[in-house]
Design a protein around this motif. Structure first.
Motif: not given
Lengths: 231, 547
Positions: A76-77, A81, A102, A152, B175-180
């Motif tokens: 994911v990271e 996206l 962040f 980001s 989910r949010i942290g990983r998509t960032l």
């Protein structure tokens, strides 16, 4: 910026229900594709598959590409996206500024601070860098959440009913802000509210498989959507 | 009437705590020379065992707590969302039910030189045909005590943390942290743990206080010379001439625990400051799948050690002959149970009677309190219930013992039952409070408009809906009562032999097969209660479903 391409996506729920079978589409930079359909039609599941956060019990096959980069098996990271959900999910233990920092990648401390202040000013949120997110209004929170995603530096933007929780009076303002901010990115919007759909968007109805394009250049859509009303 | 019930309950709970503290302070300061002659503090500081035992308690208590916290965090970060996580959630509650002393005995059977680990590797891997003399259990450094505390306290902390995960929205944060662009471990350290830690802080402090002051596990797994500070104090309190010294020591222990708490708060501030700066750095980190797998292995190993310790109790209890280095007994027997059934029966009945009384008293008191709270006649006082768990047991119990001796109530069955009630009530209230407060008030309104009165609504609507947490709370109360060693020992005046007392006092002097049977029996009671707590609500709800 590169186009976001999905090839032959098939999704099947644990109970055997097929959500889509061979769905393919391309979203060029600056284009918006809207996935429409009622609850349970698989809109958010497709988004989950794209971000790589799909429930492991759901069977999925297909490919997702960003230009020439194959994202399908990337964690994911590493997909880059940007994601915006119904809830803003601003982290409650951080200030507005910390939430935005962040999202930022790299840069010196002072550069990062300047960039955050500039972004807030552009979003009409000057002076809010040290505010607690819980003190913001719904519209302000939505803008900070979108800013965080954009800072980001995503290669595409995925929006999962991002306006549905906002007051009716705020929605138009936030929609306008969102489309302006996402002007150069391939954007996928999931919604069941026709009012959310921008004028220039391509639309795909997941219940019928009907596709309507307002794009001036031809975006290829080749899909077989399982029509739930018929099955 | 309702307000009176609430105030009475609070008094019944708070008054003994005050009595316990004063009952320890007065003898320690020389204000009751007829009860405790001498100057407690000067005698305590002059005792050559004082500093070594303080050092040992601090070392074992702090290291065990830090390891339990690290293992909990490791489990969360590396196992959450995996199959291991589901396995952990299934295995932890029954492990939690096993009393500390029983699991300590099982651990001895596992890691001692003639234990199962050595047997498994001998002689093929180790080459040993006799138990090696390379180490002894308990060891002088207190490491076996530390391991014992870690394998018992980690499941407790992990379950407390797991219960809080929905409240911190862990899936969304990941989910949010990983998509960032952040690796999962970074999402945990920067997004989830800062929100989770304040929610498990109190549980961590309870564990810290327990580890610094534990008695029964320290007797079984801790070194004898010097012993831990609490065990040293216990040896003093049985001598009337040393009561002042013991009381002074109990106050020193309470002060020591308070100082360590302050140290934790300072450390929190420092870590929070550093973490806050790091959160803004934007460094994403890398996913480290090999490290994640290794950490999962460590967590699985910890669980395996716990399960093996419990399993060994049962294996040894059915052993007739088990020669070294055989992996399993060569001859099995029921004799360890049947031949001693007469000896086991009396402590088992006492244990059961005390446990059932504790369950009834604690559950009724918790229901009464929460009903008073719901009707607005008393405030929410969640912090109050934690007090007995945060104060070292010896500090309160020396005071209670002194008060019981003065009033002639020591040795009474009711005195012992009441002390068990004090220690189980906090858990029962806190388990029930969540469900009680969340229950939709419209259930009451719906019943009331149908003409039901207060008691009918309580017994026919509220309690049946809350049958699951009620059963869980009852099982926890039973487990707490069954594991109580020090309150039964000090307030029972030797007249109430429970399984916990029998296990600790007969350890070392009795055949290990009998010890195993005693420990297995002590584990069985709470295990049965936990199984019942799972089954009863299902039966209760199932019978309403038409077949």
């Amino acid at each position: 910026m590169e186009p976001l391409r999905v090839d032959s996506l098939c999704l099947q729920l644990p109970d055997g229900t097929t959500l889509c079978d061979g769905l393919s589409f391309v979203i060029e930079p600056g284009e918006v594709l809207v996935l429409m359909g009622p609850s349970g039609s698989g809109k958010s599941t497709i988004l989950g598959w794209l971000t790589g956060t799909l429930d492991a019990r759901i069977r999925a096959s297909g490919e997702v590409w960003l230009g020439k980069i194959r994202l399908t098996n990337l964690p994911v990271e590493q997909r880059r996206l940007g994601l915006m959900l119904q809830q803003d999910y601003l982290f409650p233990h951080m200030t507005v500024g910390q939430n935005l920092k962040f999202g930022l990648r790299g840069g010196s401390k002072s550069d990062r601070h300047k960039l955050v202040e500039k972004s807030l000013a552009n979003a009409g949120l000057s002076g809010m860098v040290n505010r607690d997110p819980s003190t913001l209004s719904g519209g302000q929170r939505a803008r900070v959440s979108l800013l965080r995603s954009l800072l980001s530096q995503p290669n595409a933007l995925l929006l999962d009913e991002p306006f549905s929780r906002l007051d009716v009076t705020l929605r138009e303002q936030i929609r306008e802000f969102t489309w302006k901010a996402a002007a150069e990115l391939p954007t996928l919007l999931v919604t069941h509210d026709i009012a959310d759909v921008p004028q220039h968007a391509n639309k795909l109805d997941l219940t019928t498989g009907n596709y309507a394009s307002n794009a001036s250049h031809g975006t290829i859509i080749r899909s077989t959507i399982i029509n739930k009303t018929e099955s | 009437m309702i307000r009176f019930t609430g105030v009475l309950l609070a008094l019944l709970f708070c008054l003994p705590i005050a009595v316990g503290l004063f009952g320890t302070i007065i003898p320690a300061t020389g204000l009751a020379p007829e009860l405790a002659p001498g100057n407690g503090f000067s005698e305590l500081f002059a005792d050559p065992r004082f500093w070594p035992s303080i050092y040992l308690s601090l070392k074992t208590g702090i290291i065990a707590t830090v390891l339990a916290l690290l293992l909990t965090l490791l489990s969360l970060v590396c196992a959450h969302g995996t199959r291991l996580w589901h396995w952990l959630n299934g295995v932890l509650p029954p492990l939690l039910a096993v009393p500390h002393a029983a699991i300590a005995v099982g651990l001895l059977f596992l890691i001692s030189p003639s234990g199962w680990l050595v047997r498994l590797t001998s002689p093929a891997v180790s080459g040993w045909t006799r138990p090696p003399d390379l180490w002894v259990i308990p060891d002088s450094g207190g490491w076996s005590l530390i391991i014992g505390l870690v394998i018992k306290e980690t499941p407790f902390l992990l379950l407390a943390a797991a219960a809080q995960l929905p409240a911190v929205n862990v899936d969304a944060a990941l989910r949010i942290g990983r998509t960032l662009g952040y690796a999962p471990a970074r999402c945990w350290s920067r997004l989830i743990l800062p929100l989770l830690y304040p929610r498990i802080r109190l549980t961590l402090l309870i564990i810290l206080a327990f580890n610094l002051s534990v008695v029964d596990v320290a007797i079984l797994l801790g070194p004898g010379n010097p012993p831990t500070f609490s065990v040293f104090l216990l040896s003093l309190v049985s001598d009337p001439d040393s009561r002042a010294t013991a009381s002074a020591g109990a106050l020193v222990l309470a002060a020591g625990v308070a100082i360590v708490f302050c140290f934790v708060f300072v450390l929190e501030k420092i870590i929070n400051h550093i973490a806050s700066n790091r959160r803004e750095s934007g460094q994403r980190g890398r996913a480290l799948p090999y490290l994640r797998k290794s950490a999962q292995g460590v967590v699985a190993l910890l669980l395996t050690v716990s399960i093996a310790s419990v399993a060994l109790l049962f294996i040894w209890s059915f052993t007739q002959r088990w020669r070294f280095p055989h992996t399993l007994p060569t001859n099995w027997t029921l004799n360890n149970w049947t031949a001693r059934s007469g000896e086991f029966l009396s402590p088992m009945i006492t244990t059961l009677l005390l446990a059932i009384t504790t369950v009834l008293l604690a559950v009724s008191a918790a229901i009464a309190w929460l009903e008073c709270e719901r009707r607005g006649s008393v405030p929410q006082l969640d912090w109050l219930w934690y007090v007995p768990l945060l104060v070292p047991q010896v500090t309160l119990l020396f005071g209670w013992q002194a008060a019981a001796l003065l009033t002639g109530t020591d040795g009474l069955w009711l005195t012992v039952a009441w002390s068990h009630w004090i220690y189980s009530l906090p858990y029962v209230v806190l388990i029930l409070a969540v469900a009680w407060r969340e229950l939709d008030p419209n259930w009451n309104n719906a019943a009331a408009v149908l003409g039901a009165g207060y008691w009918r609504i309580l017994f026919k609507v509220r309690l049946p809906i809350l049958v699951k947490p009620l059963c869980q709370a009852a099982a926890v109360a039973l487990a707490v009562s069954v594991s109580q060693y020090l309150p039964t020992l000090l307030l029972g005046a030797g007249r109430h032999q429970t399984l916990a007392i029998d296990l600790v006092t007969s350890f070392g002097g009795v055949d290990r097969r009998v010890i195993a049977a005693l420990a297995a029996l002590q584990s069985l009671l709470p295990l049965i209660a936990f199984i019942a707590a799972l089954v009863i609500p299902r039966i209760y709800t199932h019978r309403r479903v038409p077949v």
